[in-house]
Motif scaffolding. Structure first.
Motif, mmCIF file in Angstrom:
data_model
loop_
_atom_site.group_PDB
_atom_site.id
_atom_site.type_symbol
_atom_site.label_atom_id
_atom_site.label_comp_id
_atom_site.label_asym_id
_atom_site.label_seq_id
_atom_site.Cartn_x
_atom_site.Cartn_y
_atom_site.Cartn_z
ATOM 1 N N GLU A 1 -78.495 -46.461 85.175
ATOM 2 C CA GLU A 1 -77.450 -47.054 84.332
ATOM 3 C C GLU A 1 -77.081 -46.162 83.162
ATOM 4 O O GLU A 1 -75.909 -45.994 82.836
ATOM 5 N N TYR B 1 -71.005 -41.287 81.777
ATOM 6 C CA TYR B 1 -69.812 -40.721 82.404
ATOM 7 C C TYR B 1 -68.781 -41.773 82.818
ATOM 8 O O TYR B 1 -67.742 -41.429 83.364
ATOM 9 N N LYS B 2 -69.079 -43.038 82.540
ATOM 10 C CA LYS B 2 -68.220 -44.100 83.081
ATOM 11 C C LYS B 2 -66.761 -43.939 82.651
ATOM 12 O O LYS B 2 -65.850 -44.025 83.469
ATOM 13 N N ASP B 3 -66.537 -43.676 81.370
ATOM 14 C CA ASP B 3 -65.150 -43.577 80.878
ATOM 15 C C ASP B 3 -64.390 -42.469 81.603
ATOM 16 O O ASP B 3 -63.215 -42.625 81.962
ATOM 17 N N LEU C 1 -74.981 -43.300 84.381
ATOM 18 C CA LEU C 1 -73.636 -43.762 84.737
ATOM 19 C C LEU C 1 -72.814 -44.084 83.490
ATOM 20 O O LEU C 1 -71.637 -43.747 83.405
ATOM 21 N N ASN C 2 -73.452 -44.738 82.516
ATOM 22 C CA ASN C 2 -72.717 -45.133 81.304
ATOM 23 C C ASN C 2 -72.192 -43.918 80.546
ATOM 24 O O ASN C 2 -71.139 -43.963 79.927
ATOM 25 N N VAL D 1 -65.685 -41.998 93.621
ATOM 26 C CA VAL D 1 -65.798 -42.850 92.427
ATOM 27 C C VAL D 1 -66.219 -44.251 92.856
ATOM 28 O O VAL D 1 -67.031 -44.898 92.196
ATOM 29 N N HIS E 1 -65.651 -51.725 89.800
ATOM 30 C CA HIS E 1 -64.521 -51.276 88.981
ATOM 31 C C HIS E 1 -63.440 -50.636 89.859
ATOM 32 O O HIS E 1 -62.260 -50.907 89.684
ATOM 33 N N LEU F 1 -68.965 -46.456 91.118
ATOM 34 C CA LEU F 1 -68.545 -47.655 90.363
ATOM 35 C C LEU F 1 -67.805 -48.610 91.299
ATOM 36 O O LEU F 1 -66.588 -48.789 91.197
ATOM 37 N N LEU G 1 -64.978 -41.314 84.606
ATOM 38 C CA LEU G 1 -64.738 -41.701 86.001
ATOM 39 C C LEU G 1 -63.581 -42.703 86.097
ATOM 40 O O LEU G 1 -62.759 -42.633 87.017
ATOM 41 N N VAL G 2 -63.551 -43.656 85.155
ATOM 42 C CA VAL G 2 -62.480 -44.663 85.157
ATOM 43 C C VAL G 2 -61.118 -43.991 84.977
ATOM 44 O O VAL G 2 -60.155 -44.274 85.695
#
Length: 1117
Positions: A448, A454-456, A451-452, A508, A515, A512, A458-459
């Motif tokens: 987690e 790089y989350k922004d 992932l957190n 992606v 999402h 995720l 990836l989105v």
């Protein structure tokens, strides 16, 4: 010889005549022979020296230098020492005296000749060769010439061709490595001093790129002389970096300076010198190896150099990035170099900031558009190398802002001015996503937190990639993509664009899932609403149905919506794999939403939009067909999910499942007809096949739509379908009756009923009075072969029923075989059918009938018939023989004794009938199959030749092993040996692998017969192949095979084979043979042995080259 002056005039006349457009080829050959004879004369070089000093004719200069080059590289061994001394003295003097007047390509060639002498004589006889070059570099007026010499030295000495012995190659590399620190220091000083001299505000050291000033400082304005000097330095560095190891010689100061020059590519300046002409659009010509294509300013020919413009400055940036990329491409990084890498990445970060520094999107794109294309390419290459090789090293370093780096990469990617540039950047993101996925899988504990981080990013990436595939947002750019011409991968430019984009979306999705799905589905739904609302615009008048949307703007919006719907349906299909397996339950509701696509497919089939007339038929009709086809394809992609749904069914879900399957069949059935566009027809067929073979619902045969298809096939109107569709429909129907139903015991499979129905189906497909014409016979055989292929990996019961239904057709085909033996297109289909039978149903056919088939084939394929077929290379006749050999491969691999009686006739067919025909011509495909058959005969029937079991071999100890059928074994080995003397590299590689396999599985090289009469012959042939360099791509595989053969008896190899091999070598003298023998170290490990083999081959070629070029009567000491 005539006087020097007269010879020069005669040569000028000859050269002018040779290159004159009216000179005949015959006369050119005469002149060529005359010039070659002149060059072979002892002392010709003195005339050439005179010619070089006294002519302005470029052809004469080039010829003279070629004479020198040939003398130095091929005949140096036999040149008297006084002549060598004179040449070492005269040529550099000539270069120094005339370099400004010489055309640049002549100057570069003269430099190469001097470097070639250094390659032979430095340091023993030409001790000041390298120091002279360094001295020139340090003399301001001569620095450009010194740099050309240095670059040529790096090219010719660090990576020499084969015209040197291995010992000399090693010596040169060692000598050059000793000079590297001095050279790098000199080059750094030149770059720094030029930067300081031209920097605004005078001589201040360049600010560190890790410092903020790096961005604010303007690049210096260079005059053309300085610009040219820097270009030459950077060219030298790029070549040096390609071979020197990463070490402390590459100082932080050098790295920083190179990065400063990289800024020349990303700093736009209309002109660097007052009055310079603006940047032209054309591509730049960069200097080729040895500088042959250098910029005119590099010609140093005394003429005035042009004013520099931004194109010249961009070239500096390109050269600097080439240097950086040479360093980046090295994967093996010493620990003490990791800090340097960090500096490099920080410096790149600032360059990337500079390239994307405007916030206004249009400005960033227009900046990249105005930059030199090659600079942008080099920068993208750098980013790819960084992400693929070094990101793992640097990611955890607190001093490198990796998330901010991704933000900049994002801006750089989505403002690329060309599609090709965008593709390359998408590749970088794909590499990054693969890295992230692997990292997360290996670190489940802190999944987690990773992932957190790089989350922004990836989105943002997902959203932007989806934008980029939609015509709604990017119509102008997407319409530019070609959707007709196919590339080497059989896809159009648009298909490639979409596929690469969807790969990023899928990766992606893997990271995720929730999402990604919640981003994609609403966009899909929006376009679906437009599509589902089209029904209200259909107007019927008589038999004609029209789509009542005619306004240009409405048609354009509809076109965009349909293209986007098609792309998003492909995206949904691509994501199917992320709903199955362990995540089935967690993502069940999302997948169920997707499976509502079945309603879309039914709508398309009921309204049959493909049949509606539109205002813009050339655009909207293909759009409507494509959306319908893609909805069927997307549903097909979810068949694995449906299969899992079926196996995990709960009572309450049963109705849902039945409805989905029934609706899918209702959507497919109306499309299976001769008047439906083929794209749509095939999509419907493929969906039906996937439901029948992957999902396998027990109730499928009873669905009314499926019953209609059965009726369609059995009333023979299926014959009107295109051939491919016909094959697919028959495969689907056959699979419904043959494949076992999941989740049901054997007793409930209703095999008897299904068997009767399957027989009826095949009876309808094969008319009792026999097929009408050849075309119909071939199509029937194609259908039957496909049905056999579809059950070949299934349960015994399925295969039994299949064979029972086929039995009569097989008998008929066999009886027709002699009738059509001379019609290779029909025989080709027949043998394809029999090959499928042998591969999938040979147990069901039984031994007696299989024997009958083999005997029929062996009788029919006479020597004459084989010759006639094989002679039609690449044709159906040749393919017939290949398939016949494939059938025999299946037969000889069969365990047990049933087919062993055929072995002698199969080997005889191979060696006495096929081999003599293919041995005389290339026939690569037939040859490959014949050798595979020989290999399978040997591998699966080893005891046909060597009776003893492993146990008895151990008990017997060293006693002789009994052997049978020796003549056939020897003939097979001779055929393998002969194939190594032929040019076909594919057959060579295949056969080498076969021999190695027989050795690893059956100890072929250790067998007494092989050791005593074949082993040394094979080693000899393989070494000769290496020496002649005819199969250069396979040198590692050949060296390994030589090692495996030699290792059977190293003592015999070193004491008997090697001396015998060297004695048989032509073109070398006794002394050279002795050196070759002594240099072959008597090591027994693979790396040392392989090194010795390559050394032997290299040095043998080198000696032959030297000896072959010596004048007659030369005394060698």
């Amino acid at each position: 010889m005539a006087s020097e002056e007269a010879s020069l005039r005669a040569l000028e006349t000859l050269m002018t005549e040779f290159f004159h457009c009216c000179t005949t080829n015959e006369r050119k050959r005469e002149i060529e022979e005359l010039l070659n004879n002149f060059a072979q004369q002892i002392g010709a070089w003195r005339y050439c020296l005179y010619f070089l000093s006294n002519t302005r004719n470029e052809y004469v200069m080039m010829y003279s230098l070629t004479v020198f080059e040939n003398l130095v590289n091929k005949m140096w061994l036999g040149v008297p020492s006084q002549d060598k001394m004179d040449m070492r003295s005269c040529l550099p003097k000539l270069l120094l005296a005339q370099h400004k007047a010489l055309p640049f390509f002549i100057r570069n060639k003269l430099c190469k000749v001097i470097v070639d002498i250094g390659r032979q004589d430095w340091p023993m006889f030409y001790h000041d060769f390298f120091s002279n070059t360094l001295q020139l570099i340090q003399t301001p007026a001569m620095a450009p010439l010194g740099l050309v010499l240095l670059k040529t030295t790096s090219e010719e000495l660090a990576c020499p061709r084969e015209d040197l012995s291995v010992a000399r190659k090693d010596e040169l590399r060692k000598l050059l490595l000793e000079q590297v620190p001095t050279v790098l220091s000199l080059l750094t000083d030149i770059l720094e001093s030029i930067w300081d001299k031209h920097s605004v505000g005078g001589a201040t050291p360049p600010p560190s790129p890790t410092h903020g000033d790096f961005l604010s400082q303007p690049v210096p304005q260079l005059d053309s002389e300085s610009l040219q000097l820097c270009s030459l330095v950077l060219e030298c560095l790029a070549h040096l970096f390609s071979w020197i190891p990463l070490s402390t010689s590459i100082t932080p100061s050098l790295l920083a300076t190179v990065f400063h020059f990289a800024r020349f590519g990303c700093d736009l300046r209309p002109s660097t010198v007052a009055g310079a002409h603006p940047k032209s659009k054309g591509s730049l010509t960069y200097s080729a190896s040895n500088g042959d294509g250098a910029h005119p300013a590099a010609q140093l020919n005394g003429g005035s150099a042009p004013n520099t413009d931004s194109a010249d400055c961009a070239r500096l940036g390109v050269l600097a990035m080439t240097c950086v990329n040479e360093l980046m491409s090295k994967n093996c990084v010493p620990l003490d170099f990791e800090e340097y890498l960090l500096r490099m990445f920080q410096q790149t970060f600032f360059l990337l900031q500079r390239l994307t520094r405007d916030n206004n999107a249009h400005t960033v794109r227009s900046r990249l558009e105005e930059l030199d294309e090659s600079y942008v390419e080099k920068f993208t290459d750098f980013l790819r190398l960084f992400v693929s090789i070094h990101l793992r090293r640097i990611e955890t370093n607190a001093q490198f802002p990796v998330v901010e780096f991704l933000e900049l990469l994002f801006k750089y990617t989505f403002h690329q001015p060309s599609h090709e540039g965008y593709f390359c950047c998408l590749d970088i993101w794909t590499i990054f996503l693969d890295y992230l996925t692997t990292k997360i899988k290996s670190r489940l504990a802190d999944r987690e937190s990773v992932l957190n981080r790089y989350k922004d990013a990836l989105v943002l990436l997902l959203r932007e990639v989806l934008h980029r595939i939609q015509f709604r947002y990017s119509q102008a750019q997407l319409e530019e993509l070609d959707d007709e011409a196919l590339d080497d991968d059989q896809q159009t430019e648009w298909q490639r664009y979409l596929r690469q984009s969807l790969e990023v979306v899928a990766k992606v999705m893997e990271l995720l899932p929730s999402h990604a799905f919640s981003t994609l589905f609403p966009v899909l739904q929006e376009n679906l609403d437009v599509y589902l609302g089209l029904q209200q615009f259909i107007v019927t008048s008589g038999a004609v149905r029209r789509l009542n949307i005619t306004a240009e703007n409405d048609c354009r919006r509809l076109h965009c919506a349909l293209r986007d719907l098609s792309s998003l349906l492909q995206a949904v299909g691509r994501l199917a794999e992320y709903f199955i397996g362990d995540v089935f339950a967690a993502r069940f509701n999302d997948a169920l939403t997707v499976c509502r696509l079945v309603e879309v497919t039914c709508y398309g089939s009921q309204v049959s939009l493909y049949d509606v007339e539109t205002a813009v038929p050339s655009v909207l009709k293909p759009d409507l067909i494509d959306v319908h086809a893609q909805s069927l394809a997307a549903l097909q992609a979810y068949c694995h999910w449906l299969a899992q749904f079926y196996s995990e069914l709960h009572r309450q879900s049963q109705t849902r499942f039945v409805n989905i399957v029934t609706s899918a069949m209702d959507a497919s059935a109306p499309l299976i007809g001769a008047k439906v566009p083929e794209k749509l027809l095939l999509s419907a067929c493929h969906l039906m096949v996937s439901v029948a073979t992957t999902v396998r619902p027990v109730f499928l045969v009873t669905v009314p739509a499926v019953q209609n298809i059965f009726n369609l096939v059995t009333d023979s109107s299926t014959r009107r379908l295109p051939p491919e569709a016909q094959v697919l429909v028959c495969r689907a129907l056959s699979s419904m009756l043959l494949l076992p139903w999941p989740n049901l015991p054997e007793s409930e499979q209703q095999w008897n009923t299904r068997s009767v129905n399957h027989s009826s189906l095949l009876a309808a497909l094969t008319p009792p009075h026999g097929p009408g014409g050849r075309a119909e016979l071939r199509q029937t055989l194609r259908i039957l072969r496909d049905i056999v292929d579809s059950v070949s990996g299934e349960s015994t019961k399925s295969r039994q029923i299949c064979y029972q239904s086929l039995q009569e057709s097989v008998q008929v085909s066999l009886s027709l075989f002699p009738v059509f033996i001379h019609q290779s297109d029909v025989t080709d289909e027949m043998l394809s059918f029999f090959l499928a039978l042998f591969q999938g149903l040979r147990v069901q056919m039984g031994v007696p009938f299989t024997e009958q088939i083999i005997q029929t084939f062996l009788n029919m394929f006479t020597r004459e018939q084989l010759a006639a077929s094989i002679l039609q290379e690449g044709s159906a006749g040749s393919r017939v023989v290949e398939k016949f050999l494939k059938i025999l491969q299946v037969v000889v691999q069969e365990p047990g004794q049933a087919f062993k009686p055929f072995l002698p006739s199969i080997i005889s067919l191979c060696m006495e009938q096929v081999y003599p025909i293919v041995a005389e011509r290339s026939s690569p495909d037939v040859k490959a199959e014949m050798f595979e058959l020989l290999y399978q005969v040997l591998h699966h029937n080893w005891r046909f030749f060597f009776k003893a079991s492993v146990l008895s071999s151990v008990q017997r100890g060293g006693a002789e092993e009994p052997m049978e059928n020796e003549a056939q074994f020897v003939a097979a080995m001779q055929a393998f040996g002969q194939s190594f003397l032929e040019p076909d590299i594919h057959v060579f590689k295949q056969n080498l692998l076969y021999l190695e396999s027989l050795n690893s599985k059956h100890k072929l090289y250790h067998k007494k017969l092989f050791r005593s009469s074949m082993l040394f012959q094979f080693i000899n042939v393989l070494l000769q192949v290496l020496v002649h360099r005819s199969h250069e791509l396979l040198q590692d595989e050949i060296a390994l095979a030589v090692y495996n053969m030699a290792s059977v008896d190293f003592d015999a190899f070193y004491s008997a084979f090697l001396p015998e091999f060297l004695n048989g070598c032509q073109g070398v003298d006794g002394n050279q043979r002795g050196v070759l023998g002594r240099n072959f170290k008597m090591e027994r490990d693979l790396p040392s042995f392989t090194q010795s083999v390559h050394r032997l081959v290299n040095d043998l070629r080198y000696y032959r080259l030297c000896n072959g070029s010596l004048p007659p009567g030369t005394v060698k000491l």
